[in-house]
Every structure is written in C-alpha cells, then in structure tokens.
Design a protein around this motif. Sequence first.
Motif, PDB file in Angstrom:
ATOM      1  N   GLN A   1      14.583  44.270 117.453  1.00 24.62           N
ATOM      2  CA  GLN A   1      15.457  45.453 116.592  1.00 24.62           C
ATOM      3  C   GLN A   1      15.820  44.949 115.071  1.00 24.62           C
ATOM      4  O   GLN A   1      16.309  44.071 115.120  1.00 24.62           O
ATOM      5  N   HIS A   2      15.804  46.227 114.338  1.00 26.41           N
ATOM      6  CA  HIS A   2      16.386  46.009 113.030  1.00 26.41           C
ATOM      7  C   HIS A   2      17.061  47.268 112.521  1.00 26.41           C
ATOM      8  O   HIS A   2      16.631  48.346 112.678  1.00 26.41           O
ATOM      9  N   LYS A   3      18.414  46.910 112.556  1.00 26.35           N
ATOM     10  CA  LYS A   3      19.309  48.001 112.208  1.00 26.35           C
ATOM     11  C   LYS A   3      19.466  47.788 110.712  1.00 26.35           C
ATOM     12  O   LYS A   3      19.789  46.823 110.025  1.00 26.35           O
TER      13      LYS A   3
ATOM     14  N   LYS B   1      19.851  50.330 106.723  1.00 24.23           N
ATOM     15  CA  LYS B   1      20.047  51.718 106.170  1.00 24.23           C
ATOM     16  C   LYS B   1      19.083  51.925 105.012  1.00 24.23           C
ATOM     17  O   LYS B   1      18.657  51.219 104.281  1.00 24.23           O
TER      18      LYS B   1
ATOM     19  N   GLU C   1      19.026  45.679 105.033  1.00 20.75           N
ATOM     20  CA  GLU C   1      19.344  44.791 106.257  1.00 20.75           C
ATOM     21  C   GLU C   1      20.225  43.521 105.751  1.00 20.75           C
ATOM     22  O   GLU C   1      19.801  42.633 105.183  1.00 20.75           O
TER      23      GLU C   1
ATOM     24  N   GLU D   1      22.157  55.047 108.784  1.00 16.58           N
ATOM     25  CA  GLU D   1      21.685  53.804 109.331  1.00 16.58           C
ATOM     26  C   GLU D   1      20.728  54.157 110.716  1.00 16.58           C
ATOM     27  O   GLU D   1      21.122  55.113 111.454  1.00 16.58           O
TER      28      GLU D   1
ATOM     29  N   ILE E   1      17.779  52.409 113.549  1.00 18.94           N
ATOM     30  CA  ILE E   1      17.192  51.035 114.279  1.00 18.94           C
ATOM     31  C   ILE E   1      15.735  51.353 114.183  1.00 18.94           C
ATOM     32  O   ILE E   1      15.153  52.171 114.631  1.00 18.94           O
TER      33      ILE E   1
ATOM     34  N   ARG F   1      18.227  56.696 115.749  1.00 19.43           N
ATOM     35  CA  ARG F   1      19.695  56.546 115.318  1.00 19.43           C
ATOM     36  C   ARG F   1      20.293  55.709 116.431  1.00 19.43           C
ATOM     37  O   ARG F   1      20.030  55.912 117.674  1.00 19.43           O
ATOM     38  N   GLU F   2      21.234  54.973 116.112  1.00 21.72           N
ATOM     39  CA  GLU F   2      22.030  54.126 117.174  1.00 21.72           C
ATOM     40  C   GLU F   2      22.519  55.074 118.310  1.00 21.72           C
ATOM     41  O   GLU F   2      23.133  56.017 118.048  1.00 21.72           O
TER      42      GLU F   2
END
Length: 143
Positions: A29-31, A33, A60, A101, A103, A122-123
């Motif tokens: 996973q890459h969170k 913006k 990131e 932001e 994911i 989205r988260e």
Amino acid sequence: MQKISEILSKKPEMQNISGNWLKVKGTGQHKVKLLRGEMTTNKDYHTGKDIDGILLFFEENGEEKKYFIPQLAKLKEGQTEEDRKFHYLFEKFADIEEGEEIILEWKRKKGSKFEGYVEVRREGEIDEIPVVEDLEGGTGEGF
C-alpha cells in the motif's frame, strides 16, 4: 563521462522522464497525497510511439513522486479506434481532488499470476474491482 543531470539540464524535453517515480506493482500500500496533474505526452515503452496521458505528482513520506497514466486503454484484438475507452485509472482520478490523500495498491486479478490492477481508494473505503482492459503503460515505470 557526463552526468545525467547535466544532460537533462541541456535537454528540457527530457525533464519529464527523470525524477522519483512511484512504483505500485508488488510494493504494498502507498498512502499518498495528490499534489497536481499535468496532461503530457510520453513514449510507450513497448511500441516507442507517443501516447497522451496525465502525469500525476504525489507526495509520499514527504517526497514528491510521479506516476504516468495513459489517457486511453490499449486496443483489444478486433477493436477499432472508435471502440477505444479511457484507461480505468484515468477515469478513477477524475474523481480525486488535488490535496486529497488516497491509498494506491497493486491487486492481482483473481485466478491470475501476473495480471492485476491498481486499486485507488480513500482511506477506509473499499474499492470495487474494475473491469481491467490492459495495464501496460499505466504503472509509471520504464518509459
């Protein structure tokens, strides 16, 4: 021997291929913006032809990273240009606002060892599995 940075500074048309690329396939996973997006043309690394798309800039872990998405999906056998659809990620990012932001995560298609798609959510949101036409060229890697 000349440094790559020197070569790029003398050839501004090559600037968009340098930099820190976001690699999603097989990296978890890459969170990120979403900072901005720019319409651009890049080379398809399979065919060498120019393809239109959007170059997305993300943040990131405090670093700016780039990710290229082709505008159009590749043609399937028997399809004409009139049948061509937008790349699924191009459509997905139409709903994402700058500064938001999200994911990104590579997901393998059920029953396949190699084929997959990039999930964008989205988260806290669960994404539906898209109908994946073709992912080549949409990974932001290896132009």
